[in-house]
Design an enzyme around this catalytic site. Structure first.
Site, PDB file in Angstrom:
ATOM      1  N   SER A 124      26.472   8.312  24.605  1.00 60.08           N
ATOM      2  CA  SER A 124      25.981   7.544  23.462  1.00 60.08           C
ATOM      3  C   SER A 124      27.150   6.951  22.682  1.00 60.08           C
ATOM      4  O   SER A 124      28.239   7.547  22.630  1.00 60.08           O
ATOM      5  CB  SER A 124      25.206   8.501  22.554  1.00 60.08           C
ATOM      6  OG  SER A 124      25.178   8.032  21.237  1.00 60.08           O
ATOM      7  N   GLU A 126      27.520   7.214  19.783  1.00 58.45           N
ATOM      8  CA  GLU A 126      27.872   8.207  18.757  1.00 58.45           C
ATOM      9  C   GLU A 126      29.172   8.952  19.103  1.00 58.45           C
ATOM     10  O   GLU A 126      29.770   9.576  18.232  1.00 58.45           O
ATOM     11  CB  GLU A 126      26.737   9.223  18.568  1.00 58.45           C
ATOM     12  CG  GLU A 126      25.542   8.683  17.816  1.00 58.45           C
ATOM     13  CD  GLU A 126      25.799   8.453  16.336  1.00 58.45           C
ATOM     14  OE1 GLU A 126      26.645   9.147  15.744  1.00 58.45           O
ATOM     15  OE2 GLU A 126      25.142   7.564  15.771  1.00 58.45           O
ATOM     16  N   TYR A 148      25.811  15.936  17.053  1.00 62.77           N
ATOM     17  CA  TYR A 148      25.229  15.251  18.219  1.00 62.77           C
ATOM     18  C   TYR A 148      26.315  14.487  18.979  1.00 62.77           C
ATOM     19  O   TYR A 148      26.432  14.593  20.204  1.00 62.77           O
ATOM     20  CB  TYR A 148      24.125  14.294  17.732  1.00 62.77           C
ATOM     21  CG  TYR A 148      23.636  13.348  18.795  1.00 62.77           C
ATOM     22  CD1 TYR A 148      22.839  13.800  19.842  1.00 62.77           C
ATOM     23  CD2 TYR A 148      23.963  11.988  18.758  1.00 62.77           C
ATOM     24  CE1 TYR A 148      22.384  12.932  20.826  1.00 62.77           C
ATOM     25  CE2 TYR A 148      23.511  11.113  19.733  1.00 62.77           C
ATOM     26  CZ  TYR A 148      22.724  11.589  20.761  1.00 62.77           C
ATOM     27  OH  TYR A 148      22.286  10.727  21.729  1.00 62.77           O
TER      28      TYR A 148
END
Ligand code: GDP
Length: 323
Positions: A124, A126, A148
């Site tokens: 991701s 992220e 996360y």
């Protein structure tokens, strides 16, 4: 010979689109589903009978080994995770169990049970957190800023390590925000397309939003799953950014969505500070040079078309519901 694929996270947005894509290509599709997810079948109800559901959990190594032994898949797509960032702060250890260690368990199961499987890991954007360059490339340093993102970074490097250490065919796709009519309305894209449709149909009279200047790199989930499949069809495994390669502001999204229904957004949209994010992430935008060049992939639905597609869907869904 018919190809077989195993998808974790089948009941999610990406899992359901990927299953459709693979079925259209003649694959036999298996989906690993947790007992607790088995009630959430909205996105795959139309595929019942076409997909074989296997019960399993990323927390349980034996269930993963069983699923792989049962399905003997040519390709495995790991789209399952605890993916909601705010929950990753309240349940950081559980997030790590699913999103980080779950991938270790899956990789180890592949190595032991069926090492010829090709593996796609959903990384991701992220992982970049607070990146020191923009746009980000496959070589940009990871600086995750929430549990996360940290868990996804671990999973990313484990996937690469299994490739290097054991010669497994493993790939990471670093996806940016991707949207579709199967996205929840808590996300701003769907909130706006559904909001404009509701106002057009007289079901609402206003839409409250947060920061209109926030920018995102939005692409279509169907484009993203096509990229995932392409990655597993190459001679050599590699890692790629999957994004649209451009950013748009929330305000542009609002203008476009209200434009689709022939309304002036200024008459309906108000800013509500409660939707502001305390710590707005810096601008994340992915460079898609590598995937475009090496895999000849291109997003098929640019921003305006994606907005239009989603507004049309929401208008139809709400009209059908009224009837
Ligand atoms: P994510 O933050 O990328 O997971 O996706 P969201 O769709 O939740 O948010 C995208 C951006 O839209 C963020 O920068 C938010 O600050 C901004 N935004 C502005 N208004 C809203 C709103 O009403 N709801 C949400 N969810 N985001 C909003």
């Amino acid at each position: 010979m018919q190809k077989k694929a195993l998808i974790t996270g089948l009941t999610g947005q990406d899992g359901s689109y990927l299953a459709e894509l693979l079925l259209s290509k003649g694959y036999q599709v298996f989906g690993l589903v947790r007992r607790s997810s088995s009630g959430k079948v909205d996105r795959i109800r139309h595929l019942s009978g076409e997909v074989t559901i296997l019960s399993g959990d990323l927390l349980d190594q034996c269930s993963l080994m069983d699923a792989i032994e049962q399905s003997q898949p040519h390709e495995i797509y790991n789209l399952a995770s605890q993916s909601y960032v705010p929950i990753s702060w309240t349940q950081p250890a559980l997030t790590a169990e699913y999103t980080a260690l779950g991938v270790s368990r899956l990789l180890e199961s592949i190595r032991r049970c069926h090492p010829s499987s090709r593996f796609y890991q959903a990384s991701s954007s992220e992982v970049f957190g607070q990146p020191d360059e923009s746009p980000q490339t496959e070589r940009t340093a990871f600086r995750p800023r929430n549990p996360y993102g940290v868990a996804k970074a671990y999973a990313h490097w484990m996937t690469i390590n299994y490739r290097q250490q054991y010669g497994l065919y493993t790939c990471c796709g670093i996806t940016y925000t991707h949207e579709s009519p199967r996205r929840g309305t808590e996300f701003v894209f769907r909130k706006i397309t559904q909001g404009a449709a509701r106002i057009k149909l007289g079901l609402a009279s206003e839409l409250k939003l947060g920061n209109l200047e926030a920018r995102r790199d939005w692409c279509y989930a169907k484009d993203a799953v096509h990229a995932m499949w392409l990655m597993l069809q190459q001679d050599q495994p590699d890692d790629y950014i999957i994004a649209s390669g451009e950013t748009h502001s929330v305000k542009e999204l609002v203008e476009c969505a209200f434009g689709c229904v022939g309304l002036r957004w200024q008459d309906y949209v108000s800013v509500d500070p409660s939707f502001y994010r305390p710590d707005e992430a810096v601008q994340l935008v992915g460079s898609i040079d590598k995937i475009c060049k090496q895999l000849s992939w291109q997003p098929q639905y640019p921003f305006e078309q994606l907005v239009e597609l989603m507004v049309d869907h929401d208008l139809k869904e709400l009209t059908d519901r009224k009837a």
